[in-house]
Design an enzyme around this catalytic site. Structure first.
Site, short mmCIF file in Angstrom:
data_model
loop_
_atom_site.label_atom_id
_atom_site.label_comp_id
_atom_site.label_asym_id
_atom_site.label_seq_id
_atom_site.Cartn_x
_atom_site.Cartn_y
_atom_site.Cartn_z
N ASP A 28 0.81 -1.23 0.00
CA ASP A 28 0.00 0.00 0.00
C ASP A 28 0.84 1.28 0.00
O ASP A 28 0.73 2.12 0.89
CB ASP A 28 -0.96 -0.01 1.20
N ASP A 77 -1.70 -2.14 -4.38
CA ASP A 77 -1.86 -0.69 -4.26
C ASP A 77 -0.52 0.03 -4.27
O ASP A 77 -0.25 0.90 -3.43
CB ASP A 77 -2.68 -0.33 -3.01
N HIS A 114 -4.72 -0.87 6.01
CA HIS A 114 -3.66 0.14 6.13
C HIS A 114 -3.02 0.22 7.52
O HIS A 114 -2.09 0.99 7.72
CB HIS A 114 -4.19 1.51 5.73
N ASN A 150 -6.80 -3.22 -5.20
CA ASN A 150 -8.05 -2.66 -5.72
C ASN A 150 -7.85 -1.29 -6.36
O ASN A 150 -8.60 -0.89 -7.25
CB ASN A 150 -9.10 -2.58 -4.61
N HIS A 151 -6.81 -0.55 -5.96
CA HIS A 151 -6.53 0.75 -6.57
C HIS A 151 -5.77 0.59 -7.88
O HIS A 151 -5.81 1.49 -8.73
CB HIS A 151 -5.72 1.63 -5.61
N HIS A 153 -4.31 -9.37 -1.57
CA HIS A 153 -4.71 -8.00 -1.26
C HIS A 153 -6.20 -8.03 -0.92
O HIS A 153 -7.06 -7.68 -1.71
CB HIS A 153 -4.44 -7.07 -2.45
N HIS A 160 -3.86 -4.32 1.78
CA HIS A 160 -5.22 -3.77 1.73
C HIS A 160 -5.60 -3.07 3.02
O HIS A 160 -6.13 -1.96 2.99
CB HIS A 160 -6.24 -4.86 1.39
N HIS A 218 0.58 3.56 -2.46
CA HIS A 218 -0.36 4.58 -2.96
C HIS A 218 0.37 5.77 -3.61
O HIS A 218 0.06 6.94 -3.33
CB HIS A 218 -1.28 5.06 -1.84
#
Length: 457
Positions: free
Chosen positions: A8, A49, A210, A84-85, A174, A208, A10
């Site tokens: 993650d 992610d 955080h 998912n992102h 994830h 997934h 991001h």
């Protein structure tokens, strides 16, 4: 054998619409990769992610390439799954570009096989299960899927049919696991139950959620530890590094520390040696969650001034004002109090009411909502952006909920139609009973194709 487990990142996110937050997220990922290299890891796991959106900006792509190239130059392979992102409704995503450049090796269900130094493939119906390989270690995984894709209508886990763990193997997912999602946005909207995870793996690398979560094998009964490193940067107020509550007195807490150990909100990743994980902290910008309670504007102003010395400069501060104030308040009245604090960013949440609201605590939710309504609320209890990306799963669930009443209604309408006489009546009645309601066809993803071909049996 030693590897890094990162989740993650991001990349590309400008939290609070602030450009400096873009740089913070990039810097956190750079620190994680550079520290992994210094630790002389054999390989790196990215459990979803990597990017904040599935179509990242050219700048975010450039930054990702630059940082991943640090590992490539040292011949450290990076194994990755889409979160998912990251994922798109098609088979391809930005990960395909990174893989084409030799920066990552994706694992999961693919339409074409991959056979190279770090990847192998197993035929699964019309698709292939691609897994990573490093020495005698095998690395399996799958990109993010919705619960309805992972668990059949009969309640059986499709992951258990797809994956079979063995010694020196790793499973990358994830997904939000119910047992580990408590205290997170996914506690009522999880993807999998703990007993739906396939056993037999030496290490479970998750992403997934955080917030950092650990479930040791001796507690779970599984063959390997289950680890969520959490996001590298702080993505919401629940992940704040510091918590300040000022009611009658000031209570200040550092959530990154717990006695001599790391606290629940410490940020970082894991270095895993011989399948024994160790958390590595990454220094990030301080993030304060502050709650101030008062029953007048003057009291609230005074208390804001009182906490000034508790808040570091160049940090982020989200202040929540609570209490009962005659006429209520507007947060714009308090912004000037923080102008000279030297903060990177600050904002207010207004929870002040103008009069007391009495709530009867004896009333239960069952008295207001049906079982369907309560389940609907649970389905909707996710971040709006997350819901938008997974709308297909929600629609599928909704169709399932309405399927039975719809079939019964159609049968009732047919029965109420004018009945034929004699032999014609008998044949018509038989035709109505045997007629089946056809479901609308839907697009099939790679996992769905595998299931359709009998892989889930």
């Amino acid at each position: 054998m030693k590897f890094a487990h990162i989740a993650d990142a991001h990349l590309g996110r400008e939290q609070f619409q602030q450009p400096f937050r873009y740089a913070d997220y990039v810097e956190a990922f750079r620190k994680a990769v550079e520290r992994s290299i210094r630790e002389n890891v054999d390989f790196i796991l990215l459990t979803g992610d990597l990017f904040h959106v599935s179509k990242p900006s050219p700048k975010a792509i450039r930054d990702a390439i630059e940082i991943l190239n640090l590992a490539k130059k040292r011949n450290i392979p990076v194994f990755a799954i889409e979160g998912n992102h990251d994922k798109t409704i098609r088979d391809t995503s930005i990960y395909d570009l990174l893989e084409h450049l030799g920066l990552i090796y994706t694992v999961g269900i693919k339409r074409r096989p991959r056979e190279n130094e770090f990847q192998r493939s197993i035929k699964k119906g019309s698709a292939y299960l691609v897994y990573g390989i490093f020495g005698d270690v095998e690395i399996y995984g799958i990109r993010h899927h919705s619960r309805w894709q992972l668990v059949g209508k009969d309640g059986r886990s499709r992951l258990k049919a797809l994956f079979h763990g063995k010694r020196n193997s790793i499973l990358m997912l994830h997904q939000a696991i119910d047992y580990l999602a408590e205290g997170t946005p996914y506690q009522n909207a999880f993807d999998l139950r703990l007993n739906e995870i396939p056993d037999g793996f030496s290490y479970y690398a998750f992403g997934h959620i955080h917030m950092r979560r650990e479930l040791e094998r001796k507690k779970s009964g599984f063959t390997g530890d289950m680890i969520y490193p959490g996001s590298l940067e702080r993505t919401e107020i629940r992940e704040a590094s510091h918590r300040i509550i000022y009611d009658r007195r000031i209570r200040a807490m550092d959530l990154t520390r717990s006695n001599e150990n790391f606290g629940p909100n410490a940020k970082g990743f894991y270095i895993v040696e011989d399948f024994e994980p160790e958390f590595v902290e990454i220094e990030t910008r301080p993030f304060y969650s502050i709650t101030i309670r008062g029953n007048s504007k003057e009291e609230l102003r005074r208390k804001i001034e009182d906490i000034r010395s508790y808040v570091e400069r160049d940090s982020i501060a989200i202040l929540t004002l609570e209490g009962i104030v005659k006429g209520g308040i507007h947060v714009s009245e308090f912004f000037s109090l923080l102008e000279d604090w030297g903060l990177a960013y600050y904002n207010f949440n207004n929870r002040v009411t103008s009069e007391a609201i009495l709530i009867d605590s004896s009333i239960k939710e069952e008295e207001f909502f049906t079982a369907f309504e309560r389940e609907l609320f649970a389905q909707l209890a996710v971040d709006p952006k997350e819901f938008g990306r997974d709308i297909e799963g929600f629609v599928s669930w909704l169709f399932q909920m309405y399927e039975k009443p719809k079939v019964e209604a159609e049968k009732k309408v047919k029965i109420e139609e004018e009945e034929p006489k004699g032999k014609e009546k008998t044949e018509k009645t038989k035709e109505i009973k045997e007629k089946k309601v056809k479901k609308p066809k839907k697009a099939l993803g790679t996992l769905d194709v595998w299931i359709k071909k009998g892989g889930g049996k």
